[in-house]
Every structure is written in structure tokens, then in C-alpha cells.
Enzyme design. Structure first.
Site, PDB file in Angstrom:
ATOM      1  N   GLY A  14     -20.030 -48.706 -12.780  1.00 37.39           N
ATOM      2  CA  GLY A  14     -20.356 -47.592 -12.162  1.00 37.39           C
ATOM      3  C   GLY A  14     -19.147 -47.035 -10.543  1.00 37.39           C
ATOM      4  O   GLY A  14     -19.273 -48.073 -10.158  1.00 37.39           O
ATOM      5  N   HIS A 234     -31.084 -38.404   3.859  1.00 39.47           N
ATOM      6  CA  HIS A 234     -30.026 -38.713   4.941  1.00 39.47           C
ATOM      7  C   HIS A 234     -30.111 -37.608   5.940  1.00 39.47           C
ATOM      8  O   HIS A 234     -30.368 -37.875   6.965  1.00 39.47           O
ATOM      9  CB  HIS A 234     -28.282 -38.108   4.307  1.00 39.47           C
ATOM     10  CG  HIS A 234     -27.483 -38.986   3.403  1.00 39.47           C
ATOM     11  ND1 HIS A 234     -27.910 -40.019   2.907  1.00 39.47           N
ATOM     12  CD2 HIS A 234     -27.028 -38.142   2.106  1.00 39.47           C
ATOM     13  CE1 HIS A 234     -27.850 -40.319   1.993  1.00 39.47           C
ATOM     14  NE2 HIS A 234     -26.976 -39.348   1.591  1.00 39.47           N
ATOM     15  N   LYS A 324     -21.127 -28.151   0.232  1.00 42.52           N
ATOM     16  CA  LYS A 324     -19.921 -28.895  -0.637  1.00 42.52           C
ATOM     17  C   LYS A 324     -18.468 -27.858  -0.783  1.00 42.52           C
ATOM     18  O   LYS A 324     -18.727 -26.864  -0.595  1.00 42.52           O
ATOM     19  CB  LYS A 324     -20.410 -28.657  -2.294  1.00 42.52           C
ATOM     20  CG  LYS A 324     -20.888 -30.535  -2.264  1.00 42.52           C
ATOM     21  CD  LYS A 324     -20.742 -31.596  -2.864  1.00 42.52           C
ATOM     22  CE  LYS A 324     -22.037 -32.422  -3.681  1.00 42.52           C
ATOM     23  NZ  LYS A 324     -21.609 -33.799  -2.461  1.00 42.52           N
TER      24      LYS A 324
HETATM   25  C1  BG6 Z   1     -24.298 -39.399  -1.505  1.00 41.27           C
HETATM   26  C2  BG6 Z   1     -24.697 -37.630  -2.186  1.00 41.27           C
HETATM   27  O1  BG6 Z   1     -25.502 -39.228  -0.941  1.00 41.27           O
HETATM   28  O2  BG6 Z   1     -23.535 -39.036   0.266  1.00 41.27           O
HETATM   29  C3  BG6 Z   1     -23.061 -36.800  -2.189  1.00 41.27           C
HETATM   30  O3  BG6 Z   1     -25.600 -38.190  -3.016  1.00 41.27           O
HETATM   31  C4  BG6 Z   1     -22.607 -36.755  -1.289  1.00 41.27           C
HETATM   32  O4  BG6 Z   1     -23.321 -35.279  -2.886  1.00 41.27           O
HETATM   33  C5  BG6 Z   1     -22.152 -38.402   0.073  1.00 41.27           C
HETATM   34  O5  BG6 Z   1     -20.997 -36.272  -1.342  1.00 41.27           O
HETATM   35  C6  BG6 Z   1     -21.903 -37.967   1.170  1.00 41.27           C
HETATM   36  O6  BG6 Z   1     -21.576 -39.299   1.719  1.00 41.27           O
HETATM   37  P1  BG6 Z   1     -20.113 -39.630   2.906  1.00 41.27           P
HETATM   38  O7  BG6 Z   1     -20.488 -40.766   3.585  1.00 41.27           O
HETATM   39  O8  BG6 Z   1     -19.307 -39.411   2.314  1.00 41.27           O
HETATM   40  O9  BG6 Z   1     -21.228 -38.389   3.976  1.00 41.27           O
END
Ligand code: BG6
Length: 465
Positions: A14, A234, A324
Site C-alpha cells: 500500500g 492530528h 485541501k
Molecule cells: C493524514 C490525512 O492523516 O495526514 C491526510 O489522512 C493528510 O489527508 C495528511 O493529507 C497530512 O499529513 P502531513 O504529514 O503531510 O501534514
């Protein structure tokens, strides 16, 4: 053969394994963070063997490694890789896996479930029948269930097979250098520690803007949306780190308790307040993305205005936004201080998490020359600007895998945090739906819908850009 640490990755073909896990493991190998005598068993359904998988893995590692790639280094690293073909839903295949494991003398196991949550239980069942999960550690990727109910069920199922101390729930934001730095900046500098409260802080902003859209993940994303994809995990982690009380000791139990106290003090939204609490948007063109429903109302932008009802934060709004296709990649936390006089700009401390890692401080000075005018000026410290290809900081997955090997749990999400944040987000979504509030469109490249500006202006604030 004697193997010290056996890392088994389910979902070995994956995206996550190719983009993040293999490059992280390669770097850990180079920096000697992988225990001696480690082996990485890649589980997949596709028809590879260890040699053909190594060839494939090499392309991804070359593309995504943080440290320089060389053929020699990769070739040594690749000796640790073994491919094991099996069907995750076929319990008999776990017997074969067991036989495979029992050929060697393995000291400790780590099972990484880099698969969709619907496979977690079947894998847990399989591992139980195989070797009683070999008393190993199990790493689970987000999303941890699709909603609170599913997450609860999943948790019960996992805890039936594994003890709580075996389960490591990854939130990769906890592995980011500057997220770990928030506490250091706050608690080791009296100039910040002593004013870290609502008396001095007017608002806090946590902003995670992304340039990318949903790419190949339309199917997952359309059923999820920004609130569940980014905020529930997050950004709530970051919120609770910024707002928590100082733990008596910085160990995982106390840190976790303090973070939990913050989440418990989040003011619940009500029918009357939902409009001032949540704003959602969707980028134009989202509905044409592959695997996205043509009449989707899933949000690709979310803005939130939250209050933490405790003594420290009473009256200070916490703003969160994520989106996004916003034309930029920018993740930062800004602390906006109260003005000393109405006519001057506020002092602002910004902790830049990515792509720039650093700290920005805006404060006031007198304009140079024959004038008494007060103007804002800035100090801008960039930690990774000049050294980006030399001393760049470990990637989040390297830290987290290293922490898991070491049994360091403060880097991982705990179930009760997940439960509280799910609950909170679901209530918000429910109220939003009941009130029939709109999901505003925004042009690609904008930092969300224009209504998100008004959302803050109403409260006398603005997004810090
Ligand atoms: C992931 C989300 O957990 O975190 C994504 O599913 C997002 O949609 C990503 O783009 C962002 O992570 P980073 O480390 O690029 O800020």
C-alpha cells in the site's frame, strides 16, 4: 536464525508502506536505530517474492528517503526485507505465517497494521490463532474506526486480543519535530511560560493548510471529510498539547492525563452556538475527483472556534482550520497576545511545524528615525532552512517506529483521547446537520471559503497568514 526484532507489515504493497514506512525503515537502518538482527516481513496479497519486492521497494525508497540513497546501502538494507504472500481474510494463511515465524528464534515482534480499519479485527483474530500475537506490539494506523461507535467496537475487539500496553495507535503528527517542540518552547522559556493564559493571550490559532487535494483517496475521503481526517486526531492532539497544564513529570501517563483534561474541558456546542463554532467548505472541482460522489457535501475545509472552560483559558478562543487545495502547504500554531494599547498590533508567536520548521515572533518597536510611530517587526527563526539536505530532522514515522521499538508510549494516542475527540466531533457534525448549515464552495488556491474570514471577523479576529 536468531532475530531480535521482527517487524511485520500488513498492507505491504500500500501507499503508506511505500511512501512512509519503507523510507523510514531505510533511514533507521542507516542511522542504526533498527536493532541488530532485525527483519521486516512484508505481507501482501500480490504475487511478489522477496526479490521482486525488493526491486519495487528500491524505487520508492530512492524517491522518498530523507537521507541519501545509494545502491550499496539499499542492497544491505534490503537483506532485511522478506515478502510473505497471503490473504488477510483467510485464517488458514495465518497458520502458514505461524510456521514461517517458527522457523526462526524471534525475540520480539512488532505488527504494523497499515491497512484499512475493516481488516484490523480479522488480522487480530488471525494473529491470536497463530502465536497468541507472540506478545508483540501492534501498531494501528488512523482512521481508528469510521465513527465513535465503530471505533469503540474496534477497540473492544482489539483489546480482547491484545493488552492495552501492546497497542500503539499512531498519530503521525505526534512524531513531528515542532509538535514535540511546543512544550520545550512553552515550558523552558519564562517569557512564554508566564503569560501562557487567557489574561495575556487573546486567541490561539492552529492552521493546517494543504496544497494537495484528495489525490487517489477519494473513496476514503468522501466518507470522512476534513473533520474526521484531520481535526479529530492530528489537530486535537496539537490543541491539547498547546493548552495543557504543566505535568508534574513529563512522562507518558501525566502528559496523557493533562491532554485528556483539556479535551474534557472543551465547551460543548449547542444548537444556538454551532454557527459560531463550525464552518465548512468544499473546493471547487472536488465532486469530479475520482471515487467522489457527484453530489457530495463532504467538507474539504473546516474552521472551528472552540473554548476550553477552565481557569487558564476562560475567554480565549482556539481557532482551528484545515483545508485541501488551498494553494499552500502550511502547518502552524500561532499564539496571538493581547495588545498593550488598542492602536498597536498584537505580539504573535508562531510555531511553524511544516514545511518550514521554526519560530516566528512579531512584536512592536518604534519606527527608526525622527518619529514616535510604533510598528510591528519580526524575528524569524528557521530551523531547517539551510540544512535541509544535511541535518534534516527525522521524519515522523522514523521517530514513531523508533519509539515503539523502545516501548516509549507518550508518542502515541491513547484510547480515551480518541474517544473524547470522536464524541466531540460527532456532536458538532450532528448539530451542523440538524441546523442544515451550508458547506461553502471555495476556489482552488484559496485558504478556504471567504465566509471563513467573516467567521473570525464576527468575533473581532482574523486568520494569521
Ligand atoms: C493524514 C490525512 O492523516 O495526514 C491526510 O489522512 C493528510 O489527508 C495528511 O493529507 C497530512 O499529513 P502531513 O504529514 O503531510 O501534514
Amino acid at each position: 536464525m536468531k532475530i531480535h526484532t521482527n517487524i511485520t507489515i500488513f498492507g505491504g504493497t500500500g501507499d503508506l508502506t511505500f511512501r512512509k514506512l519503507l523510507p523510514a525503515l531505510y533511514t533507521m537502518y542507516l542511522t542504526k536505530k533498527l536493532p541488530k538482527d532485525s527483519r521486516i516481513v512484508i505481507i501482501g496479497r500480490r504475487d511478489y517474492d522477496s526479490d521482486s519486492y525488493r526491486l519495487l521497494a528500491e524505487e520508492w525508497v530512492e524517491k522518498f528517503t530523507r537521507l541519501p540513497y545509494t545502491k550499496e546501502d539499499f542492497s544491505k538494507f534490503s537483506e532485511l526485507l522478506a515478502y510473505f504472500r497471503m490473504d488477510l481474510s483467510n485464517q488458514q494463511d495465518y497458520q502458514r505465517l505461524n510456521e514461517y515465524f517458527s522457523q526462526d528464534d524471534i525475540t520480539s515482534h512488532i505488527f504494523y497494521l497499515a491497512v484499512a480499519p475493516r481488516f484490523f479485527t480479522v488480522i487480530a483474530d488471525g494473529l491470536e490463532t497463530v502465536c497468541g500475537a507472540c506478545h508483540g506490539k501492534v501498531i494501528i494506523e488512523k482512521p481508528f474506526g469510521e465513527n465513535l461507535e465503530a471505533a469503540e467496537k474496534l477497540n473492544q475487539q482489539l483489546e480482547r486480543h491484545f493488552g492495552p500496553e501492546q497497542i500503539y495507535r499512531i498519530d503521525h503528527y505526534l512524531g513531528k519535530e515542532m509538535v514535540r517542540n511546543i512544550q520545550a518552547i512553552r515550558f523552558t522559556n519564562p517569557i512564554f511560560t508566564d503569560v501562557w493564559n487567557s489574561r495575556y493571550i487573546e486567541s490561539v490559532q492552529i492552521s493546517a493548510l494543504e496544497d494537495v487535494g484528495v489525490e487517489t483517496r477519494g473513496g476514503y475521503y468522501d466518507a470522512s471529510g476534513a473533520l474526521k481526517d484531520m481535526v479529530q486526531n492530528h489537530l486535537f492532539q496539537i490543541l491539547s498539547i498547546v493548552a495543557m497544564e504543566r505535568p508534574e513529570v513529563f512522562n507518558s501517563t501525566q502528559m496523557h492525563q493533562e491532554q485528556l483534561n483539556v479535551l474534557r474541558s472543551l465547551r460543548p456546542a449547542s444548537e444556538a452556538s454551532i454557527e459560531d463554532t463550525l464552518i465548512l467548505g468544499q473546493y471547487e472541482g472536488y465532486r469530479e475527483e475520482p471515487l467522489v460522489s457527484p453530489d457530495s457535501s463532504t467538507e474539504t475545509f473546516a474552521g472551528l472556534r472552540l473554548f476550553i472552560d477552565n481557569e487558564r483559558w476562560s475567554g480565549t478562543p482556539f481557532y482551528i482550520r484545515t483545508g485541501k487545495k488551498t494553494g499552500t502547504r502550511q502547518m502552524e500554531v500561532s499564539i496571538v497576545f493581547r495588545r498593550s494599547m488598542p492602536e498597536v498590533e498584537p505580539d504573535i508567536l508562531t510555531i511553524k511545524i511544516q514545511p518550514t520548521e521554526g519560530v516566528y515572533l512579531q512584536f512592536n518597536i518604534k519606527r527608526p528615525g525622527d518619529t514616535e510611530e510604533i510598528i510591528p517587526t519580526k524575528m524569524d527563526f528557521c530551523q531547517n532552512c539551510n540544512i535541509i539536505h544535511q541535518l534534516n530532522t527525522p521524519e515522523a514515522y522514523e521517530r514513531l517506529l523508533t519509539a515503539c521499538i523502545a516501548g516509549e508510549r507518550s508518542w502515541f494516542s491513547q484510547w480515551d483521547q480518541i474517544e473524547i475527540s470522536w464524541n466531540y466531533i460527532e456532536q458538532l457534525k450532528q448539530l451542523f446537520k440538524e441546523k442544515n448549515l451550508p458547506v461553502y464552495p471555495y476556489a482552488q488556491g484559496m485558504h478556504g471559503p471567504k465566509e471563513s474570514e467573516e467567521f473570525l471577523e464576527k468575533a473581532g479576529h482574523r486568520w494569521i497568514e
